[in-house]
Motif scaffolding. Structure first.
Motif, PDB file in Angstrom:
ATOM      1  N   LEU A   1      57.682  57.029  22.401  1.00 36.49           N
ATOM      2  CA  LEU A   1      58.811  57.112  21.689  1.00 36.49           C
ATOM      3  C   LEU A   1      58.577  55.892  20.780  1.00 36.49           C
ATOM      4  N   SER A   2      58.012  54.787  21.323  1.00 39.42           N
ATOM      5  CA  SER A   2      57.957  53.415  20.369  1.00 39.42           C
ATOM      6  C   SER A   2      56.909  53.830  19.425  1.00 39.42           C
ATOM      7  N   HIS A   3      55.875  54.832  19.405  1.00 37.97           N
ATOM      8  CA  HIS A   3      55.209  54.773  18.413  1.00 37.97           C
ATOM      9  C   HIS A   3      55.688  55.798  17.436  1.00 37.97           C
ATOM     10  N   TYR A   4      56.667  56.781  17.759  1.00 40.46           N
ATOM     11  CA  TYR A   4      57.238  57.506  16.616  1.00 40.46           C
ATOM     12  C   TYR A   4      58.185  56.737  16.130  1.00 40.46           C
ATOM     13  N   TYR A   5      58.593  55.772  16.944  1.00 40.53           N
ATOM     14  CA  TYR A   5      59.678  54.872  16.112  1.00 40.53           C
ATOM     15  C   TYR A   5      59.068  53.942  15.060  1.00 40.53           C
ATOM     16  N   ASN A   6      58.007  53.273  15.245  1.00 40.11           N
ATOM     17  CA  ASN A   6      57.354  52.486  14.558  1.00 40.11           C
ATOM     18  C   ASN A   6      56.641  53.258  13.286  1.00 40.11           C
ATOM     19  N   GLU A   7      56.026  54.273  13.484  1.00 42.00           N
ATOM     20  CA  GLU A   7      55.492  55.147  12.590  1.00 42.00           C
ATOM     21  C   GLU A   7      56.738  55.570  11.687  1.00 42.00           C
ATOM     22  N   LEU A   8      58.024  55.917  11.964  1.00 40.67           N
ATOM     23  CA  LEU A   8      58.988  56.261  11.096  1.00 40.67           C
ATOM     24  C   LEU A   8      59.650  54.940  10.188  1.00 40.67           C
ATOM     25  N   ARG A   9      59.738  53.790  10.977  1.00 36.60           N
ATOM     26  CA  ARG A   9      60.100  52.507  10.141  1.00 36.60           C
ATOM     27  C   ARG A   9      59.192  52.337   9.307  1.00 36.60           C
ATOM     28  N   GLU A  10      57.791  52.450   9.556  1.00 37.62           N
ATOM     29  CA  GLU A  10      56.793  52.255   8.293  1.00 37.62           C
ATOM     30  C   GLU A  10      57.033  53.260   7.151  1.00 37.62           C
ATOM     31  N   ARG A  11      57.203  54.494   7.553  1.00 40.98           N
ATOM     32  CA  ARG A  11      57.537  55.453   6.409  1.00 40.98           C
ATOM     33  C   ARG A  11      58.638  55.308   5.700  1.00 40.98           C
ATOM     34  N   LEU A  12      59.668  54.950   6.378  1.00 39.89           N
ATOM     35  CA  LEU A  12      60.822  54.606   5.807  1.00 39.89           C
ATOM     36  C   LEU A  12      60.922  53.545   4.972  1.00 39.89           C
ATOM     37  N   GLN A  13      60.110  52.395   5.206  1.00 41.84           N
ATOM     38  CA  GLN A  13      59.929  50.970   4.567  1.00 41.84           C
ATOM     39  C   GLN A  13      59.129  51.489   3.328  1.00 41.84           C
ATOM     40  N   LYS A  14      58.017  52.429   3.455  1.00 46.41           N
ATOM     41  CA  LYS A  14      57.244  52.714   2.267  1.00 46.41           C
ATOM     42  C   LYS A  14      58.153  53.529   1.219  1.00 46.41           C
ATOM     43  N   ALA A  15      58.940  54.506   1.818  1.00 43.17           N
ATOM     44  CA  ALA A  15      59.711  55.174   0.977  1.00 43.17           C
ATOM     45  C   ALA A  15      60.920  54.322   0.168  1.00 43.17           C
ATOM     46  N   TYR A  16      61.391  53.282   0.760  1.00 40.19           N
ATOM     47  CA  TYR A  16      62.221  52.364   0.149  1.00 40.19           C
ATOM     48  C   TYR A  16      61.507  51.551  -0.942  1.00 40.19           C
ATOM     49  N   ALA A  17      60.478  51.109  -0.692  1.00 42.69           N
ATOM     50  CA  ALA A  17      59.721  50.346  -1.650  1.00 42.69           C
ATOM     51  C   ALA A  17      59.142  50.880  -2.798  1.00 42.69           C
ATOM     52  N   GLU A  18      58.963  52.437  -2.562  1.00 41.83           N
ATOM     53  CA  GLU A  18      58.576  53.250  -3.753  1.00 41.83           C
ATOM     54  C   GLU A  18      59.724  53.877  -4.521  1.00 41.83           C
ATOM     55  N   ASP A  19      61.050  53.420  -3.848  1.00 40.87           N
ATOM     56  CA  ASP A  19      62.298  54.037  -4.417  1.00 40.87           C
ATOM     57  C   ASP A  19      62.356  55.452  -4.689  1.00 40.87           C
ATOM     58  N   HIS A  20      62.024  56.295  -3.347  1.00 42.81           N
ATOM     59  CA  HIS A  20      62.060  57.577  -3.194  1.00 42.81           C
ATOM     60  C   HIS A  20      63.470  58.155  -3.431  1.00 42.81           C
ATOM     61  N   SER A  21      63.869  59.536  -4.042  1.00 43.56           N
ATOM     62  CA  SER A  21      65.006  59.919  -3.935  1.00 43.56           C
ATOM     63  C   SER A  21      65.365  60.262  -2.433  1.00 43.56           C
ATOM     64  N   PRO A  22      66.653  60.293  -2.259  1.00 45.88           N
ATOM     65  CA  PRO A  22      66.988  60.456  -0.785  1.00 45.88           C
ATOM     66  C   PRO A  22      66.677  61.817  -0.081  1.00 45.88           C
ATOM     67  N   LEU A  23      66.151  61.738   1.103  1.00 43.36           N
ATOM     68  CA  LEU A  23      65.912  63.063   1.708  1.00 43.36           C
ATOM     69  C   LEU A  23      66.764  62.841   2.917  1.00 43.36           C
ATOM     70  N   GLU A  24      66.668  64.314   3.500  1.00 44.88           N
ATOM     71  CA  GLU A  24      67.540  64.610   4.748  1.00 44.88           C
ATOM     72  C   GLU A  24      66.522  64.222   5.831  1.00 44.88           C
ATOM     73  N   LEU A  25      66.995  63.543   6.930  1.00 47.14           N
ATOM     74  CA  LEU A  25      66.081  62.954   7.906  1.00 47.14           C
ATOM     75  C   LEU A  25      66.482  64.158   9.236  1.00 47.14           C
ATOM     76  N   ALA A  26      65.367  64.450   9.964  1.00 43.97           N
ATOM     77  CA  ALA A  26      65.592  65.426  10.939  1.00 43.97           C
ATOM     78  C   ALA A  26      64.764  65.099  12.164  1.00 43.97           C
ATOM     79  N   PHE A  27      65.541  64.837  13.297  1.00 45.36           N
ATOM     80  CA  PHE A  27      64.750  64.900  14.444  1.00 45.36           C
ATOM     81  C   PHE A  27      64.563  66.056  15.153  1.00 45.36           C
ATOM     82  N   TYR A  28      63.315  66.631  15.248  1.00 42.64           N
ATOM     83  CA  TYR A  28      63.152  67.891  15.783  1.00 42.64           C
ATOM     84  C   TYR A  28      62.090  68.010  16.992  1.00 42.64           C
ATOM     85  N   GLY A  29      61.862  68.923  17.791  1.00 45.53           N
ATOM     86  CA  GLY A  29      60.651  69.096  18.533  1.00 45.53           C
ATOM     87  C   GLY A  29      61.082  68.550  20.131  1.00 45.53           C
TER      88      GLY A  29
END
Ligand code: SF4
Length: 344
Positions: free
Chosen positions: A47-75
């Protein structure tokens, strides 16, 4: 001249979803049909792998000023993740909701993995929707599939989600062992009774490596045929639409890994499109019958230009027999259909 207007109910909630797959995480056992790695195309990590991966992706999206997306935890079973991981994921999501990277947050889980207090806490952390993997309301189908809960638990979970002020999603899995037409129509009607915000329908596939695959090889399980599935889904989806319930997905996405491992069952890459085309033909036919046998002109929303004629043109011949062909169809920008008797 007679005119008759009719809409096509909208199928999808059109939102951009950012899925975070957590295969099998939190699951108390492996369900007989489930092959998360094949279905999601995601490897199993900590779970820490998925968490770190998500945090990196979110940080990147924030830095790139992405338009808001809906986050879904599945699987997996999000509300049963060990060591407070659901809190950690939701706190991370909340941080990026506040930064406007995320618009809404949803998760999928099992009906027997919820409590009201938990839902209230998750709601405070910004969880907006819970999608329940209901699969069926039929007691014997749930029992033979070793789901570990009955329909009372499903109904109670739906109630708790609504009581906590969240949106409810219901996932159905028609075609499990002992499931049949009658039980499917009951599932549809009991789903309508819960008034969910959306429904997803995943007809049961037999995937290599599952218990269901073993039963199929032993001749103990026969999947639904594609023809029967299409027939039952068409009726079921039409009922859901008529009750203003969105159907957000019909059939599993074509993950390469999954396609390599599907042994049997009603797989078709365009299952949802075919169901929609069939429903559209049915709506046109019923409205056509009201206008009698006169010559017709039909106006169609431009966005349904492909859907009218059906997947690979499968509606063409049927529509031709009721006097509708490309010659007398006009596309317009309105969002409803109109059939009118042709005065020419
Ligand atoms: S069906 Fe749901 S609860 Fe069952 S193993 Fe798969 S992800 Fe877990």
């Amino acid at each position: 001249m007679q005119r008759f207007n009719f809409p096509k109910p909208e199928n999808k909630v059109r939102k951009k979803i950012w899925p975070v797959f957590l295969p099998y995480q939190g699951c108390p056992n492996k369900c007989i049909y489930c092959s998360q790695v094949a279905q999601t195309g995601t490897e199993i990590h900590s779970l820490s792998h998925y968490y770190n991966e998500l945090r990196e992706r979110l940080q990147k999206a924030y830095a790139e000023d992405h338009s808001p997306l809906e986050l879904a935890f599945y699987g997996g079973t999000f509300t049963a993740l060990s060591n407070n991981w659901a809190y950690k994921f939701l706190e991370l999501a909340k941080e990026y909701k506040e930064k406007k990277v995320i618009s809404e947050v949803r998760c999928s889980t099992r009906p027997d993995a919820l409590s009201f207090n938990m839902l209230q806490e998750y709601k405070d952390l910004g969880l907006d929707m819970v999608e329940l993997g209901v699969q069926s309301f039929s007691e014997d189908v749930l029992a033979v599939s070793n789901r570990g809960y009955g329909s009372d638990t499903v109904i109670e979970s739906c109630r708790l989600i609504k009581q906590a002020g969240m949106q409810l999603g219901i996932q159905l899995l028609p075609g499990l062992p002992l499931h049949d037409r009658e039980k499917w129509f009951k599932d549809v009607s009991r789903t309508i009774g819960q008034k969910p915000s959306l429904v997803r329908i995943y007809p049961c596939l037999t995937i290599e490596g599952t218990k269901l695959a073993k039963w199929w090889k032993q001749g103990k399980y026969t999947p639904w045929s594609l023809a029967e599935t299409l027939d039952l889904l068409t009726r079921g989806v039409l009922s859901l639409w008529r009750n203003n319930i969105k159907v957000n997905r019909i059939g599993l996405p074509p993950e390469k890994e999954m396609l390599n491992r599907v042994l049997a069952g009603p797989w078709h890459p365009a299952l949802g499109d075919i169901v929609q085309c069939r429903i559209l033909y049915y709506l046109i036919l019923t409205n056509r019958l009201i206008l009698g046998s006169s010559r017709l002109k039909m106006f169609s929303p431009r966005k349904y230009q492909g859907l009218i004629w059906g997947y690979k043109g499968m509606n063409r011949h049927k529509l031709d027999t009721i006097g509708i062909s490309p010659r007398n169809v006009v596309y317009w920008d309105k969002d409803y259909f109109q059939l009118q008797t042709d005065s020419l």
